[in-house]
Design an enzyme around this catalytic site. Structure first.
Site, short mmCIF file in Angstrom:
data_model
loop_
_atom_site.label_atom_id
_atom_site.label_comp_id
_atom_site.label_asym_id
_atom_site.label_seq_id
_atom_site.Cartn_x
_atom_site.Cartn_y
_atom_site.Cartn_z
N THR A 17 43.99 42.77 40.22
CA THR A 17 44.84 42.92 41.40
C THR A 17 45.88 44.00 41.24
O THR A 17 46.23 44.70 42.21
CB THR A 17 45.53 41.57 41.72
N ASP A 62 37.16 43.43 39.37
CA ASP A 62 37.83 42.15 39.56
C ASP A 62 37.56 41.32 38.30
O ASP A 62 36.44 41.31 37.78
CB ASP A 62 37.24 41.45 40.79
N SER A 63 38.57 40.61 37.82
CA SER A 63 38.39 39.93 36.53
C SER A 63 37.39 38.79 36.58
O SER A 63 36.94 38.31 35.54
CB SER A 63 39.73 39.42 36.00
N SER A 64 37.02 38.33 37.76
CA SER A 64 35.96 37.33 37.84
C SER A 64 34.62 37.89 37.37
O SER A 64 33.69 37.14 37.06
CB SER A 64 35.83 36.78 39.26
N THR A 94 44.06 38.39 36.90
CA THR A 94 44.62 37.12 36.43
C THR A 94 43.59 36.00 36.29
O THR A 94 43.78 35.09 35.48
CB THR A 94 45.73 36.65 37.37
N THR A 165 47.14 29.58 29.85
CA THR A 165 46.17 29.19 30.86
C THR A 165 46.76 29.48 32.23
O THR A 165 47.98 29.44 32.41
CB THR A 165 45.80 27.69 30.74
N THR A 275 40.90 18.01 26.48
CA THR A 275 41.48 17.16 27.50
C THR A 275 41.69 17.92 28.80
O THR A 275 41.97 19.12 28.79
CB THR A 275 42.82 16.55 27.04
N GLN A 276 41.55 17.22 29.92
CA GLN A 276 41.84 17.81 31.21
C GLN A 276 43.34 17.94 31.46
O GLN A 276 43.75 18.64 32.37
CB GLN A 276 41.22 16.96 32.33
N CYS A 277 44.13 17.25 30.66
CA CYS A 277 45.58 17.29 30.83
C CYS A 277 46.14 18.64 30.37
O CYS A 277 45.66 19.21 29.38
CB CYS A 277 46.25 16.19 30.03
#
Length: 340
Positions: A17, A62-64, A94, A165, A275-277
């Site tokens: 971006t 694009d970073s994707s 990002t 993250t 973990t998802q946390c």
């Protein structure tokens, strides 16, 4: 384009971006555009700024769309220019910046200079863009060279790359490091936390990742039907990262996951439980619902981010480690990516 000052910083533009322009189909990258914009930014020509040069990748994206091949190109660009510059800034989108930061932290063995990834939520050509602050801060930090690591600078915080993250799609503070404090924060001065910084490496070596390494990520959710994933649990699957609940818990209502995990383990698949946390760590065996994973041969990712888990696995396979060593090293801190 090169300015004169004592320290030298190489800016590597991969896309994202930060250098995009508006088109009929939305924001898109445009070759040569960022170079012209930087040339008009008076802040970059200030006497207090390091000397800098810009390399723009031939295929900015694009970073994707970032691939393992792009990670290798970034790593080798740093290696090829390592002796000529005091630090490096990578301009990146990002969406996958945390993956790239984690990957490079493992690929760049023996790193002794600062590598900073940054970008923007709003293109640099817009009046309210966050690009200028992110870019200027990154160049200064890379030039000062006090943090010989792969880092991510965004929203006035310098994060360890393999601890970062993405936490927001539309806020200026797009990244967080939930389980490790920032290495530095930018206020009137840039305040470094020297006690957190890893030792400086002596000799740089690039470890290239294989592009065809089969790794899967499985996110657990209530009502999941594990039989849907049986087809991927073959002997060709080299590693599986499970995003479990809490400290590593999984549902047991259909009794289908554990046979799949055991089958995968018997096939030699490395199974890592994260973990998802956002905060906290996996502790297999704390609850009955995680003890079964441990018995089935899974290892704890502790407080690894999923980005770090995936890229660390690629690194260990690239080093040709045995299965037992990979399991051991996934629970061992190598680059500051997990807490001892």
């Amino acid at each position: 384009m090169l300015m004169q000052f004592q320290k030298k910083v190489l800016i590597i533009y991969t896309g994202g971006t930060i250098g995009m322009v508006e088109t009929e189909d939305g924001y898109a990258t445009k070759s040569g555009y960022l170079h012209r914009v930087l040339g008009r930014m008076s802040e970059l020509f200030h006497s207090g700024m390091p000397q800098w040069a810009l390399i723009e990748f031939e295929h900015i994206c694009d970073s994707s769309n970032i691939s393992i091949r792009d990670w290798s190109a970034m790593a080798h660009t740093i290696k090829d220019n390592y002796d000529a510059y005091d630090g490096f800034v990578i301009l990146h989108g990002t969406d996958t910046m945390a993956y790239t930061a984690s990957a490079l932290s493992f690929m760049l063995e023996g790193l002794g200079k600062t590598v900073v990834l940054t970008g923007a939520q709003i293109p640099i050509g817009h009046a309210r863009s966050d690009a200028r602050d992110n870019l200027i801060g990154s160049i200064i930090i890379a030039g000062e060279g006090r943090v010989p690591e792969v880092c991510l600078y965004f929203g006035k915080k310098l994060l360890r790359g393999n601890r970062a993250t993405k936490v927001s799609a539309d806020e200026m503070e797009a990244f967080a490091s939930p389980n490790f404090p920032p290495l530095a924060t930018a206020a009137i001065d840039i305040r470094y936390i020297d006690a957190l910084v890893r030792p400086r490496g002596e000799k740089l070596n690039v470890v290239d990742f294989a592009e065809d390494l089969p790794i899967a990520v499985l996110k657990i959710f209530p009502g999941i039907q594990f039989k849907m994933f049986e087809n991927i649990m073959t002997e060709n699957l080299k590693a599986l990262v499970i995003e479990a609940f809490g400290v590593g818990n999984i549902p047991q209502y259909d009794a289908e996951l554990l046979p799949l995990i055991s089958k995968a383990a018997d096939n030699g698949t490395i199974i890592v439980v994260c973990t998802q946390c956002l905060r906290g760590k996996v502790q297999l065996g704390t609850y009955e619902t995680s003890s079964a994973l441990k018995r089935a041969g899974a290892v704890s990712g502790r407080d690894l981010t999923v980005e770090a888990a995936v890229t660390k696995l690629r690194y260990l396979f690239a080093k040709r480690c045995s299965s037992e060593r990979i399991k051991k090293y996934m629970e061992t801190d190598l680059r500051g990516e997990l807490s001892e």
